[in-house]
Enzyme design. Structure first.
Site, PDB file in Angstrom:
ATOM      1  N   ASP A   3      16.130  42.926  21.164  1.00  7.48           N
ATOM      2  CA  ASP A   3      16.313  44.342  20.863  1.00  7.48           C
ATOM      3  C   ASP A   3      16.717  45.073  22.139  1.00  7.48           C
ATOM      4  OD1 ASP A   3      16.409  46.627  19.469  1.00  7.48           O
ATOM      5  OD2 ASP A   3      14.250  46.843  19.186  1.00  7.48           O
TER       6      ASP A   3
ATOM      7  N   TYR B 129      19.868  37.723  28.533  1.00 10.20           N
ATOM      8  CA  TYR B 129      19.933  36.433  27.844  1.00 10.20           C
ATOM      9  C   TYR B 129      21.304  36.319  27.185  1.00 10.20           C
ATOM     10  CZ  TYR B 129      15.135  34.580  27.873  1.00 10.20           C
ATOM     11  OH  TYR B 129      13.950  34.022  28.221  1.00 10.20           O
TER      12      TYR B 129
ATOM     13  N   LYS C 118      15.773  40.580   9.692  1.00  7.52           N
ATOM     14  CA  LYS C 118      15.014  41.574  10.441  1.00  7.52           C
ATOM     15  C   LYS C 118      13.531  41.536  10.082  1.00  7.52           C
ATOM     16  CE  LYS C 118      17.598  44.563  12.664  1.00  7.52           C
ATOM     17  NZ  LYS C 118      18.294  45.573  12.029  1.00  7.52           N
TER      18      LYS C 118
ATOM     19  N   CYS D 283      10.549  82.476   7.711  1.00 11.45           N
ATOM     20  CA  CYS D 283      11.082  81.453   8.620  1.00 11.45           C
ATOM     21  C   CYS D 283      10.270  81.458   9.918  1.00 11.45           C
ATOM     22  CB  CYS D 283      12.551  81.749   8.924  1.00 11.45           C
ATOM     23  SG  CYS D 283      13.195  80.754  10.274  1.00 11.45           S
TER      24      CYS D 283
ATOM     25  N   CYS E 173      12.826  82.907  12.801  1.00 11.01           N
ATOM     26  CA  CYS E 173      13.384  84.261  12.841  1.00 11.01           C
ATOM     27  C   CYS E 173      12.659  85.244  11.926  1.00 11.01           C
ATOM     28  CB  CYS E 173      14.871  84.232  12.498  1.00 11.01           C
ATOM     29  SG  CYS E 173      15.181  83.885  10.762  1.00 11.01           S
TER      30      CYS E 173
ATOM     31  N   CYS F  68      15.646  78.890   5.123  1.00 14.83           N
ATOM     32  CA  CYS F  68      15.544  80.192   5.763  1.00 14.83           C
ATOM     33  C   CYS F  68      16.773  80.966   5.332  1.00 14.83           C
ATOM     34  CB  CYS F  68      15.519  80.015   7.278  1.00 14.83           C
ATOM     35  SG  CYS F  68      16.127  81.451   8.180  1.00 14.83           S
TER      36      CYS F  68
ATOM     37  N   CYS G 297      19.402  83.707  12.362  1.00 15.21           N
ATOM     38  CA  CYS G 297      18.329  82.817  12.800  1.00 15.21           C
ATOM     39  C   CYS G 297      18.805  81.969  13.979  1.00 15.21           C
ATOM     40  CB  CYS G 297      17.911  81.923  11.637  1.00 15.21           C
ATOM     41  SG  CYS G 297      16.646  80.735  12.092  1.00 15.21           S
TER      42      CYS G 297
END
Ligand code: IVH
Length: 675
Positions: free
Chosen positions: A121, A227, A318, A412, A415, A430, A436
């Site tokens: 990984d 590797y 996996k 929200c 805002c 919102c 916002c």
């Protein structure tokens, strides 16, 4: 300064050789012959000789791993053979299906032999050796072309600067993974935290981020390892007949390959290998996210070939996502680009899948209700690969009496505008729109992003400063304001020098020349991604016709259902949005007219394959133009292919086309057909 005598030269050469040999014993065979202190003595002696006689410092001297000069940018590096990716299997059934598919294709009854390997990984690199000398290290990039990171790769002790022996190919691409071991990662993050610098989320990001540093001293100070798992291009060399033998050869050439690889027989062998490695996973000093099975016989690999970007002859199996229990401490609502409120779980920090997680998504309020999540609950959190961790479910038995219900805020959190939740939609939003700051930031970030208007250098940090916290402080409120930024305003920002400001202004200017699909995508209409934007542009040809389209008309377009049609219609219905578009056009944003749909489906139903490089356009541009004319571009030639377009240095696809008698045209032929 005096010249080194013959003895001195010989001594230096002998030291280089001994050090390379001991590196090989240590890193490749994992079987050192001498004590660390003795090795250090050899190294110091060579360094001292080279300090006295700089002419003794050869390119591949082990002392030359560190101290290279910083580079000013990354050159691109074209791979001699493309770097492919792998298909995934997640269940035993998928693995069985994979094996069966291959046996059927090959027409064999007996069990296939696979080279079974761990799936590191980290980050893929390609090393180019010429006459045994490391001449280039490159990232994967788009698979065809990566970035030249030689300066950093040279600092990795497990990457040999020179191959051992003499029986290696004249030119050789070694493929493998660079990673940072778990312990090194923790130490690195501790050091960064101490220095007040940003830490990395996981070892993979740390490895990838380090390879992309301009100054090789940074890489030299970080514990990168390598590797190899295969080869790309090779020249003047008779390959063995099996992949496992290639791995053996690499080892003989002094390249580090995993000691955990082995040849297994059939699906049962694969399954046993998987179980074995899964059991060892936690003890391994580095992270793996699965195992890889590759058909061992190279003649079989050849017969099986590729599908798009992955070989048919290999698969990554996996590991399942990891799940852990922790406690939900609170929930915050984040406001996204379209105003959607996403509940974010604040968790008691917990280690899962290689990182410490303290936030996870709860998706939306419906999900919270469905899963019956309360604050204070013990919850199960899952993290798979790179995906955002999520709260899977609660453990109801552990609910305490003071657990708190989670409610959707009515205002929200950023805002203060009303939160609305249209009937039938999962997301609460919102209603503040561009008022916002949270929505504004996200909209601008999307607008400037690479696949949208592609304004290089206009990232999150700068946008944060430009937008500020409130309406009054904002330097930039709408996308058009970006095009009105002055040098003066930019240099007043934190960490913005004159040079970066000038570059940013140039990037902003460049972005004015765009395409209709990009422009549409950049507007951030809900549910309109790149593909839908391209379909809309292709169908309507210009913005005016699109803006005037009814919902019914919109629904005629491939991929556009009632929801998307509604969003597009609503978007153009709002004066505010029409003003934004007019302002952008007003400041000079422009795009070429899209050929209209009528004369534009001439390639309908036709499939093209491109091979080699073209002169008047890139392959991506050619693909775009073919698709704009209604055609399809695929990556492999079959009997269904209508045309193969041959560029310079065509690959094996040309041969295949000839075999299958598929018509071959050249670039001017294609241009002619495109009109
Ligand atoms: S072979 C022709 N072998 O996985 C196939 N890849 O998902 C090319 N990886 O980009 C890859 N361990 O970075 C191969 N033993 C292994 C691997 C491996 C890790 C990574 C590699 C690749 C990615 C594909």
């Amino acid at each position: 300064m005096s010249q080194p005598g013959k003895d001195t030269c010989e001594r230096a050469a002998a030291l280089r050789e001994q050090i390379a040999y001991h590196d090989y014993r240590y890193y490749v065979l994992d079987d050192p012959e001498i004590a660390d202190a003795d090795y250090d003595r050899l190294f110091r002696e060579l360094k001292a000789l080279e300090a006295t006689y700089p002419e003794l410092r050869t390119e591949d001297s082990p002392t030359r791993r560190v101290g290279g000069a910083p580079v000013s940018g990354f050159a691109s590096a074209k791979h001699l053979r493309p770097m492919l990716s792998l298909d995934n299997a997640f269940t035993a059934d998928e693995l069985v299906a994979f094996d069966r598919r291959l046996c059927d294709r090959l027409g064999i009854e007996e069990a296939l032999s696979y080279s079974a390997e761990t799936k590191f990984d980290g980050t893929a690199i390609s090393l180019l050796y010429e006459e045994g000398k490391l001449v280039r290290g490159a990232t994967r990039g788009d698979g065809q072309t990566g970035e030249d990171i030689t300066h950093n790769v040279r600092t990795i002790e497990t990457v040999p600067l020179r191959l051992r022996g003499v029986r290696f190919p004249k030119r050789l691409e070694v493929r493998g993974e660079v990673y940072i071991p778990k312990a090194g990662f923790n130490a690195l993050n501790a050091r960064l935290a101490n220095e007040g610098a940003k830490t990395f989320v996981n070892p993979r990001n740390a490895a990838a981020g380090t390879l992309r540093q301009l100054d090789p001293r940074v890489a030299a100070a970080r514990p990168l390892e390598f590797y190899a798992y295969g080869i790309g291009y090779h020249e003047n060399h008779a390959l063995p007949s099996r992949h496992s033998e290639i791995l053996e050869e690499l080892r003989e050439w002094g390249v580090r390959v995993s000691p955990l690889s082995r040849v297994v027989e059939g699906v049962d062998g694969c399954q046993n290998y998987y179980d074995d490695i899964a059991g060892k996973r936690d003890e391994l000093p580095y992270e793996i996210d699965g195992v890889v099975f590759k058909v061992d016989r190279l003649d079989y690999q050849e017969m099986l070939g590729f599908v798009s970007r992955a070989p048919r002859w290999a698969i990554a199996f996996k590991f399942p996502a990891q799940e852990v229990t922790t406690v939900l401490r609170g929930v915050d609502f984040q406001v996204g680009r379209t105003g959607a409120l996403t509940p974010v779980a604040r968790l008691e920090p917990v280690f899962v899948g290689g990182v410490t997680v303290s936030n996870a998504t709860l998706h939306n309020i419906d999900e919270i209700e469905r899963k019956d999540v309360h604050i204070g609950d013990t919850v199960i959190v899952r993290r798979a690969g790179d995906v955002i961790p999520e709260v899977v479910r609660v453990v109801p038995e552990k609910r305490s009496s003071d657990a708190q219900q989670i409610t959707l805020p009515t205002e929200c959190p950023v805002c203060g505008s009303d939160v609305v939740r249209p009937e039938g939609q999962a997301a609460a939003r919102c209603s503040g729109g561009l008022v916002c700051p949270a929505q504004r930031k996200e909209k601008l970030r999307h607008f400037a992003s690479r696949r949208a208007m592609d304004i290089e250098g206009l990232g999150t940090k700068i946008i944060e400063q430009l937008v500020g916290g409130g309406e009054d402080e904002a330097i930039v409120r709408t996308p058009a304001d970006i095009y009105r930024l002055s040098m003066e305003q930019l240099v007043s920002l934190d960490r913005m020098g004159e040079k970066s400001a000038r570059n940013l202004l140039a990037a902003i200017e460049d972005s004015k020349e765009t395409t209709l699909p990009r422009f549409l995508f950049s507007l951030g209409i809900p549910e309109v991604g790149e593909t839908t934007a391209a379909n809309l542009a292709r169908h309507f040809g210009d913005l005016e016709s699109l803006a005037a389209a009814s919902r019914d008309e919109l629904e005629q377009i491939p991929d556009v259902g009632p929801v998307v049609a509604q969003h597009v219609h609503d978007f153009f219905d709002q004066q505010e949005n029409r003003d934004v578009i007019a302002a952008l056009v007003g400041v000079g944003v422009h795009w070429p007219q899209e050929p209209s749909v009528v004369d534009n489906r001439r390639f309908e139903g036709q499939t093209f394959v491109l091979t080699g490089s073209l002169e008047t356009m890139t392959r991506d541009e050619a693909r775009e133009r073919i698709e704009n004319a209604g055609g399809k571009v695929t990556s492999s030639v079959s009997r269904k292919t209508n045309f193969v377009v041959k560029g310079n240095d065509p690959g094996s696809k040309l041969k295949k086309a000839e075999e299958l008698e598929v018509p071959v045209i050249d670039e001017s032929g294609l241009l002619g057909m495109l009109g």
